[in-house]
Write a protein that holds these residues in place. Structure first.
Motif, short mmCIF file in Angstrom:
data_model
loop_
_atom_site.label_atom_id
_atom_site.label_comp_id
_atom_site.label_asym_id
_atom_site.label_seq_id
_atom_site.Cartn_x
_atom_site.Cartn_y
_atom_site.Cartn_z
N UNK A 181 0.86 -1.19 0.00
CA UNK A 181 0.00 0.00 0.00
C UNK A 181 0.89 1.23 0.00
N UNK A 182 0.43 2.26 -0.69
CA UNK A 182 1.16 3.52 -0.77
C UNK A 182 0.28 4.67 -0.29
N UNK A 183 0.93 5.73 0.15
CA UNK A 183 0.23 6.96 0.50
C UNK A 183 0.97 8.12 -0.15
N UNK A 184 0.36 8.71 -1.16
CA UNK A 184 0.92 9.88 -1.80
C UNK A 184 0.40 11.10 -1.08
N UNK A 185 1.32 11.89 -0.54
CA UNK A 185 0.94 13.06 0.26
C UNK A 185 1.43 14.31 -0.45
N UNK A 186 0.48 15.15 -0.87
CA UNK A 186 0.79 16.40 -1.55
C UNK A 186 0.35 17.59 -0.70
N UNK A 187 0.91 18.74 -1.02
CA UNK A 187 0.56 19.97 -0.31
C UNK A 187 0.61 19.76 1.21
N UNK A 188 1.71 19.22 1.67
CA UNK A 188 1.84 18.90 3.09
C UNK A 188 1.85 20.15 3.94
N UNK A 189 1.28 20.03 5.13
CA UNK A 189 1.18 21.12 6.08
C UNK A 189 1.89 20.76 7.36
N UNK A 190 2.30 21.74 8.14
CA UNK A 190 2.96 21.42 9.42
C UNK A 190 2.12 20.51 10.31
N UNK A 191 0.80 20.65 10.25
CA UNK A 191 -0.07 19.81 11.08
C UNK A 191 -0.11 18.36 10.62
N UNK A 192 0.51 18.05 9.50
CA UNK A 192 0.63 16.67 9.05
C UNK A 192 1.82 15.96 9.72
N UNK A 193 2.61 16.70 10.46
CA UNK A 193 3.77 16.12 11.15
C UNK A 193 3.31 15.07 12.16
N UNK A 194 3.84 13.87 12.01
CA UNK A 194 3.45 12.76 12.88
C UNK A 194 4.26 11.53 12.51
N UNK A 195 4.13 10.51 13.34
CA UNK A 195 4.61 9.18 12.96
C UNK A 195 3.47 8.49 12.23
N UNK A 196 3.74 8.01 11.05
CA UNK A 196 2.74 7.36 10.22
C UNK A 196 2.90 5.85 10.31
#
Length: 122
Positions: free
Chosen positions: A78-93
């Motif tokens: 499985x993949x997760x393409x993350x675009x237009x990332x924001x500081x609030x996306x900061x986390x352990x995934x």
């Protein structure tokens, strides 16, 4: 035993992109749903996106339109393409595989990856 191995995390500037990958290995017969969750410091783990073996997707409202989950059933990846990332996306995934059927176990089980850090900062 089933193992999930994640890759692709890192440091990116706001507005940037990252692509996470997760490969499941073991005596796997089938996996119902695969997906991604995240946990920021001081917060509970939350759903990011999931995808079923039939391709049905589910996204957190906070990532809709920015993140895309995809999957290869034959490769249990499985993949997760993350675009237009924001500081609030900061986390352990964390990668998750739900309702996994294996050759060795008579019951369906749930598995987690070890987590990969995503940091969005200028």
């Amino acid at each position: 035993q089933v193992q999930l191995v994640e890759s692709g995390g890192g440091l990116v500037q706001p507005g940037g992109s990252l692509r996470l990958s997760c490969a499941a290995s073991g005596s796997i017969v089938s996996i119902n749903a695969m997906g991604w969750y995240r946990q920021a410091p001081g917060k509970e783990r939350e759903l990011v996106a999931t995808i079923t073996s039939g391709g049905i997707t589910n996204y957190a409202d906070s990532v809709k339109g920015r993140f895309t989950v995809s999957r290869d059933n034959a490769k249990n990846t499985v993949w997760l393409q993350m675009n237009n990332l924001k500081p609030e996306d900061t986390a352990v995934y964390y990668c998750n595989a739900d309702r996994v059927r294996t050759l060795l176990a008579p019951v369906l089980s749930n598995y987690w990856g070890q987590g990969t850090q995503v940091t969005v900062s200028s």
